[in-house]
Design a protein around this motif. Structure first.
Motif, PDB file in Angstrom:
ATOM      1  N   ARG A   1       0.761  -1.262  -0.165  1.00  0.00           N
ATOM      2  CA  ARG A   1      -0.051   0.101   0.173  1.00  0.00           C
ATOM      3  C   ARG A   1       0.669   1.248   0.048  1.00  0.00           C
ATOM      4  O   ARG A   1       0.482   2.302   0.666  1.00  0.00           O
TER       5      ARG A   1
ATOM      6  N   GLY B   1      -5.859  -1.378   7.934  1.00  0.00           N
ATOM      7  CA  GLY B   1      -5.948  -2.907   7.688  1.00  0.00           C
ATOM      8  C   GLY B   1      -5.022  -3.662   8.642  1.00  0.00           C
ATOM      9  O   GLY B   1      -4.004  -3.004   9.012  1.00  0.00           O
ATOM     10  N   ARG B   2      -4.979  -4.955   8.505  1.00  0.00           N
ATOM     11  CA  ARG B   2      -4.178  -5.983   9.509  1.00  0.00           C
ATOM     12  C   ARG B   2      -4.039  -6.999   8.487  1.00  0.00           C
ATOM     13  O   ARG B   2      -4.844  -7.643   8.057  1.00  0.00           O
TER      14      ARG B   2
END
Length: 160
Positions: free
Chosen positions: A32, A91-92
């Motif tokens: 990302r 997010g994770r």
């Protein structure tokens, strides 16, 4: 200065138990748009039939992105592996990274290094070359033009 060309390696020439190979190749992992790790001090784990798994010094991961989680797995050679989620804004990635806090005696050099599953990340590179992830969800091998298969991990290869 041009980079030294690597001689192709057959993964079938790698030993079992696995060997450790210190590498100065530049490893860069991004996801990302965030650099997750950037290192020229990795250790490649070389095991028969598997593409290498690169172990990156923990100091070369971007601080604050790894969150240790409960649970361990066992490697017959390296010992008990611990895991971390990668946590980015929005997010994770569960159990994306693992390491051996107290590796067995022949693998003590891995104590301050962690590995990751390249398939989980947007971009993983070794000396600028994009890594192809080893098939399957059990192994964390990194396929580059330097290594030749066939590779274990894909459906139907478990009993090789």
């Amino acid at each position: 200065m041009a980079e030294k060309e690597q001689t192709p390696e057959s993964v079938w020439d790698y030993p079992r138990p696995p060997a450790l190979d210190e590498s100065s190749e530049r490893v860069v992992v991004t996801h990302r748009g965030v650099v997750i790790a950037d290192s020229t001090e990795t250790i490649r784990v070389l095991e028969t039939s598997h593409p290498p798994t690169y172990y990156i010094p923990l100091k070369d991961f971007t601080p604050g992105l790894l969150e240790p989680v409960a649970g361990q797995t066992m490697c017959e050679f390296k010992g008990a592996a611990s895991y971390a989620d990668l946590v980015l804004e929005g997010g994770r990635m569960p159990r994306a990274v693992w390491w051996y806090p107290t590796p067995h005696r022949d693998y003590t050099r891995l104590a301050d290094h962690a590995a990751l599953y390249p398939a989980m990340f947007d971009d993983v590179r070794v000396n600028g070359e994009k890594v192809v992830a080893q098939e399957g969800d059990f192994y964390g091998g990194w396929i580059t033009s330097r290594v030749q298969g066939p590779f274990k991990g894909a459906p139907g290869t478990w009993g090789w």
